[in-house]
Scaffold this active site. Structure first.
Site, PDB file in Angstrom:
ATOM      1  CD  GLU A 156       9.863  -1.141  54.880  1.00  0.00           C
ATOM      2  OE1 GLU A 156      10.233  -0.825  53.732  1.00  0.00           O
ATOM      3  OE2 GLU A 156       9.117  -2.100  55.084  1.00  0.00           O
ATOM      4  CB  CYS A 166       6.663  -3.068  56.170  1.00  0.00           C
ATOM      5  SG  CYS A 166       6.303  -3.939  54.620  1.00  0.00           S
ATOM      6  CG  ASP A 219       8.242  -6.491  47.975  1.00  0.00           C
ATOM      7  OD1 ASP A 219       8.488  -6.239  49.171  1.00  0.00           O
ATOM      8  OD2 ASP A 219       7.110  -6.394  47.482  1.00  0.00           O
ATOM      9  CE1 TYR A 271       1.458  -3.178  49.136  1.00  0.00           C
ATOM     10  CE2 TYR A 271       2.322  -2.588  46.974  1.00  0.00           C
ATOM     11  CZ  TYR A 271       2.269  -3.453  48.046  1.00  0.00           C
ATOM     12  OH  TYR A 271       3.009  -4.611  48.031  1.00  0.00           O
TER      13      TYR A 271
END
Length: 227
Positions: free
Chosen positions: A215, A141, A51, A172
């Site tokens: 993804e 994303c 990432d 998030y």
């Protein structure tokens, strides 16, 4: 957040057109096990390292978005996105240190094929297409992470506090990132209104579907420890 957006937003229409692929992404076993706290630590560390490399290319994508912009508003939006990613990388490095990953180690990691596939797809779409193509490729994303974190917070609630991956979920699901996701949905609508029409939907759906599948491959890479 995303799941509550108006049905006529571009993002909602893209997601509905790719429902099977979208569900495979947001409900992937990597995500489920992350929410349960049962994901093996080596899988999470592998994901975190990749990432970091992923974010480097996404910063480049936003730099490309500045170049592709035709208005100051779009330039500011892209510049703000790039600045946010660069700031996130600093937070990412500090977070990774808690998992035994140093910045030098992550910088020296070889890119996994799944990392390379998605990031190069996004950059290629931005180079060959226009600003709308680029933002549609980025959307799974940016918006997907917000939706995933919301789902996990709803599903696992109080258990998140004792989850080793709880900080990831809270980041998030937090208002700051949710604002980023909402802004991306709004930007898609603004770009579509200026640059597109019904005849362009098929190509946008194809871009969105491919990006969503890539993804999903990124989660699979983390789960399988694939190089």
């Amino acid at each position: 957040m995303a799941q509550d957006d108006a049905a006529d937003s571009l993002f909602a229409r893209l997601r509905a057109a790719c429902e099977e692929d979208w569900c495979a992404f947001v409900e992937h076993d990597f995500v489920r096990r992350l929410g349960e706290g049962s994901l093996p630590e080596e899988c999470f560390r592998h994901y975190l390292g990749q990432d970091y490399l992923f974010l480097i290319h996404f910063a480049r994508a936003y730099a490309l978005a500045v170049y592709k912009s035709e208005t100051l508003e779009d330039m500011r939006q892209a510049a703000s996105g790039m600045a946010a990613i660069l700031d996130e990388m600093g937070l990412h490095v500090r977070y990774c240190q808690n998992w035994g990953l140093s910045k030098d180690e992550m910088q020296s990691l070889p890119e996994a094929r799944a990392t390379m596939a998605y990031t190069r797809f996004v950059l290629e779409k931005g180079m060959a297409g226009d600003l709308l193509d680029l933002h549609v490729a980025l959307a799974p994303c940016i918006i997907g992470y917000g939706e995933i974190a919301n789902r996990l917070k709803q599903d696992f609630g109080d258990k998140i506090a004792s989850n080793p991956y709880g900080d990831w979920i809270e980041t998030y699901a937090g208002e700051a990132y949710q604002d980023v996701a909402r802004a991306q949905i709004e930007q898609l609508d603004r770009l579509f209104a200026r640059r597109a029409g019904p005849g362009r939907m098929d190509s946008l759906v194809a871009t969105f579907r491919t990006a969503t599948r890539l993804e999903t491959d990124f989660w699979e890479m983390g789960l399988s420890l694939a190089a």
